[in-house]
Design a protein around this motif. Structure first.
Motif, PDB file in Angstrom:
ATOM      1  N   THR A  10       0.817  -1.212   0.000  1.00 34.17           N
ATOM      2  CA  THR A  10       0.000   0.000   0.000  1.00 34.17           C
ATOM      3  C   THR A  10       0.854   1.267   0.000  1.00 34.17           C
ATOM      4  O   THR A  10       0.346   2.351  -0.221  1.00 34.17           O
ATOM      5  CB  THR A  10      -0.907   0.036   1.239  1.00 34.17           C
ATOM      6  OG1 THR A  10      -0.077   0.112   2.409  1.00 34.17           O
ATOM      7  CG2 THR A  10      -1.814  -1.172   1.299  1.00 34.17           C
ATOM      8  N   GLY A  74     -12.509   9.230   3.448  1.00 35.55           N
ATOM      9  CA  GLY A  74     -13.327   8.035   3.320  1.00 35.55           C
ATOM     10  C   GLY A  74     -13.315   7.157   4.557  1.00 35.55           C
ATOM     11  O   GLY A  74     -13.694   5.987   4.490  1.00 35.55           O
ATOM     12  N   SER A  77     -16.772   5.258   5.579  1.00 36.34           N
ATOM     13  CA  SER A  77     -17.160   4.122   4.733  1.00 36.34           C
ATOM     14  C   SER A  77     -16.144   2.986   4.851  1.00 36.34           C
ATOM     15  O   SER A  77     -16.508   1.805   4.808  1.00 36.34           O
ATOM     16  CB  SER A  77     -17.328   4.549   3.274  1.00 36.34           C
ATOM     17  OG  SER A  77     -16.127   5.059   2.759  1.00 36.34           O
ATOM     18  N   HIS A  78     -14.883   3.325   5.034  1.00 36.95           N
ATOM     19  CA  HIS A  78     -13.849   2.311   5.199  1.00 36.95           C
ATOM     20  C   HIS A  78     -14.082   1.543   6.506  1.00 36.95           C
ATOM     21  O   HIS A  78     -13.980   0.314   6.542  1.00 36.95           O
ATOM     22  CB  HIS A  78     -12.470   2.985   5.200  1.00 36.95           C
ATOM     23  CG  HIS A  78     -11.365   2.078   4.825  1.00 36.95           C
ATOM     24  ND1 HIS A  78     -10.916   1.944   3.537  1.00 36.95           N
ATOM     25  CD2 HIS A  78     -10.602   1.251   5.573  1.00 36.95           C
ATOM     26  CE1 HIS A  78      -9.919   1.073   3.510  1.00 36.95           C
ATOM     27  NE2 HIS A  78      -9.708   0.636   4.738  1.00 36.95           N
ATOM     28  N   GLU A  81     -16.745  -1.038   6.216  1.00 37.18           N
ATOM     29  CA  GLU A  81     -16.257  -2.280   5.608  1.00 37.18           C
ATOM     30  C   GLU A  81     -15.538  -3.137   6.647  1.00 37.18           C
ATOM     31  O   GLU A  81     -15.707  -4.349   6.678  1.00 37.18           O
ATOM     32  CB  GLU A  81     -15.343  -1.976   4.428  1.00 37.18           C
ATOM     33  CG  GLU A  81     -16.099  -1.467   3.236  1.00 37.18           C
ATOM     34  CD  GLU A  81     -15.240  -1.400   1.994  1.00 37.18           C
ATOM     35  OE1 GLU A  81     -14.299  -2.213   1.873  1.00 37.18           O
ATOM     36  OE2 GLU A  81     -15.516  -0.541   1.150  1.00 37.18           O
ATOM     37  N   GLU A 118     -10.448  -7.269  -2.976  1.00 36.11           N
ATOM     38  CA  GLU A 118     -11.267  -6.057  -3.001  1.00 36.11           C
ATOM     39  C   GLU A 118     -10.752  -4.980  -2.063  1.00 36.11           C
ATOM     40  O   GLU A 118     -10.645  -3.821  -2.429  1.00 36.11           O
ATOM     41  CB  GLU A 118     -12.717  -6.403  -2.654  1.00 36.11           C
ATOM     42  CG  GLU A 118     -13.640  -5.212  -2.547  1.00 36.11           C
ATOM     43  CD  GLU A 118     -13.865  -4.470  -3.849  1.00 36.11           C
ATOM     44  OE1 GLU A 118     -14.220  -3.276  -3.810  1.00 36.11           O
ATOM     45  OE2 GLU A 118     -13.685  -5.065  -4.923  1.00 36.11           O
ATOM     46  N   HIS A 119     -10.441  -5.360  -0.854  1.00 35.03           N
ATOM     47  CA  HIS A 119     -10.150  -4.360   0.161  1.00 35.03           C
ATOM     48  C   HIS A 119      -8.696  -3.873   0.128  1.00 35.03           C
ATOM     49  O   HIS A 119      -8.450  -2.676   0.042  1.00 35.03           O
ATOM     50  CB  HIS A 119     -10.490  -4.908   1.547  1.00 35.03           C
ATOM     51  CG  HIS A 119     -10.504  -3.855   2.602  1.00 35.03           C
ATOM     52  ND1 HIS A 119     -11.575  -3.013   2.806  1.00 35.03           N
ATOM     53  CD2 HIS A 119      -9.569  -3.481   3.496  1.00 35.03           C
ATOM     54  CE1 HIS A 119     -11.290  -2.179   3.778  1.00 35.03           C
ATOM     55  NE2 HIS A 119     -10.082  -2.442   4.227  1.00 35.03           N
ATOM     56  N   ILE A 122      -7.580  -2.460  -3.511  1.00 34.31           N
ATOM     57  CA  ILE A 122      -8.278  -1.267  -3.995  1.00 34.31           C
ATOM     58  C   ILE A 122      -8.461  -0.230  -2.884  1.00 34.31           C
ATOM     59  O   ILE A 122      -7.951   0.883  -2.971  1.00 34.31           O
ATOM     60  CB  ILE A 122      -9.631  -1.649  -4.615  1.00 34.31           C
ATOM     61  CG1 ILE A 122      -9.404  -2.548  -5.828  1.00 34.31           C
ATOM     62  CG2 ILE A 122     -10.431  -0.403  -5.005  1.00 34.31           C
ATOM     63  CD1 ILE A 122     -10.636  -3.213  -6.382  1.00 34.31           C
ATOM     64  N   LYS A 123      -9.158  -0.599  -1.834  1.00 35.72           N
ATOM     65  CA  LYS A 123      -9.550   0.370  -0.801  1.00 35.72           C
ATOM     66  C   LYS A 123      -8.372   0.860   0.037  1.00 35.72           C
ATOM     67  O   LYS A 123      -8.246   2.046   0.286  1.00 35.72           O
ATOM     68  CB  LYS A 123     -10.614  -0.225   0.127  1.00 35.72           C
ATOM     69  CG  LYS A 123     -11.805  -0.787  -0.583  1.00 35.72           C
ATOM     70  CD  LYS A 123     -12.700   0.294  -1.099  1.00 35.72           C
ATOM     71  CE  LYS A 123     -13.771  -0.268  -1.990  1.00 35.72           C
ATOM     72  NZ  LYS A 123     -15.087  -0.180  -1.684  1.00 35.72           N
ATOM     73  N   ASP A 124      -7.521  -0.049   0.497  1.00 30.28           N
ATOM     74  CA  ASP A 124      -6.416   0.371   1.359  1.00 30.28           C
ATOM     75  C   ASP A 124      -5.401   1.216   0.606  1.00 30.28           C
ATOM     76  O   ASP A 124      -4.738   2.059   1.196  1.00 30.28           O
ATOM     77  CB  ASP A 124      -5.719  -0.842   1.995  1.00 30.28           C
ATOM     78  CG  ASP A 124      -6.508  -1.416   3.168  1.00 30.28           C
ATOM     79  OD1 ASP A 124      -7.473  -0.757   3.608  1.00 30.28           O
ATOM     80  OD2 ASP A 124      -6.168  -2.501   3.635  1.00 30.28           O
ATOM     81  N   GLN A 126      -6.134   3.503  -1.454  1.00 29.38           N
ATOM     82  CA  GLN A 126      -6.684   4.857  -1.546  1.00 29.38           C
ATOM     83  C   GLN A 126      -6.224   5.703  -0.370  1.00 29.38           C
ATOM     84  O   GLN A 126      -5.817   6.841  -0.552  1.00 29.38           O
ATOM     85  CB  GLN A 126      -8.212   4.806  -1.601  1.00 29.38           C
ATOM     86  CG  GLN A 126      -8.728   4.221  -2.877  1.00 29.38           C
ATOM     87  CD  GLN A 126     -10.237   4.001  -2.840  1.00 29.38           C
ATOM     88  OE1 GLN A 126     -10.881   4.098  -1.800  1.00 29.38           O
ATOM     89  NE2 GLN A 126     -10.801   3.705  -4.003  1.00 29.38           N
ATOM     90  N   HIS A 127      -6.297   5.169   0.842  1.00 29.20           N
ATOM     91  CA  HIS A 127      -5.920   5.982   2.001  1.00 29.20           C
ATOM     92  C   HIS A 127      -4.420   6.027   2.211  1.00 29.20           C
ATOM     93  O   HIS A 127      -3.903   6.925   2.852  1.00 29.20           O
ATOM     94  CB  HIS A 127      -6.648   5.546   3.280  1.00 29.20           C
ATOM     95  CG  HIS A 127      -6.200   4.230   3.836  1.00 29.20           C
ATOM     96  ND1 HIS A 127      -5.018   4.057   4.495  1.00 29.20           N
ATOM     97  CD2 HIS A 127      -6.812   3.023   3.835  1.00 29.20           C
ATOM     98  CE1 HIS A 127      -4.908   2.812   4.889  1.00 29.20           C
ATOM     99  NE2 HIS A 127      -5.983   2.156   4.499  1.00 29.20           N
TER     100      HIS A 127
END
Length: 130
Positions: A10, A74, A77-78, A81, A118-119, A122-124, A126-127
């Protein structure tokens, strides 16, 4: 099955080290699935479930504190999840584990693999790049 690859990084060393631990737990679950020497895997499955839940609670708390510190927009929303992941472990049917141990391990592995894809990918990211 759960092998750390550079693509999972990340950019945040602390988060990456904690993710590596999650990979190690997932890999132990995979090894348990493949192990035909155990006729009853119930206790080992329960140990992995508890370890995974405990470690993710610790990891999510650290990750959320980091997001708060860097002002990640975010965060809410994070966190939802993260809460959904933990909720999955709060809803475990222990009788079902005992009735179909390998099936349950496989479902757990699929859940973890999907979460990682997914998490983390993609998501981790982002931050971590804020």
């Amino acid at each position: 099955m759960f092998k750390w690859e550079k693509e999972f990084e990340t950019g945040n060393a602390l988060v990456d080290e904690q993710h590596k631990t999650l990979f190690e737990i997932g890999d132990r679950a995979y090894e348990l699935l493949r192990n035909d020497f155990y006729t009853d895997k119930y206790d080992k499955i329960i140990d992995i479930i508890h370890e995974l839940k405990d470690y993710t609670v610790f990891h999510f708390r650290a990750e959320e504190e980091y997001m708060l510190k860097v002002g990640y927009k975010g965060l809410f929303s994070h966190k939802k999840e993260h809460d959904g992941f933990i909720e999955k472990f709060d809803q475990i049917d222990y009788n079902r584990i005992d009735q179909g141990q390998n099936d349950y391990i496989y479902e757990l592995l699929t859940f973890i693999a999907d979460w990682i894809t997914e998490h983390i990918l993609i998501k981790d990211r982002q931050h971590s790049h804020t």
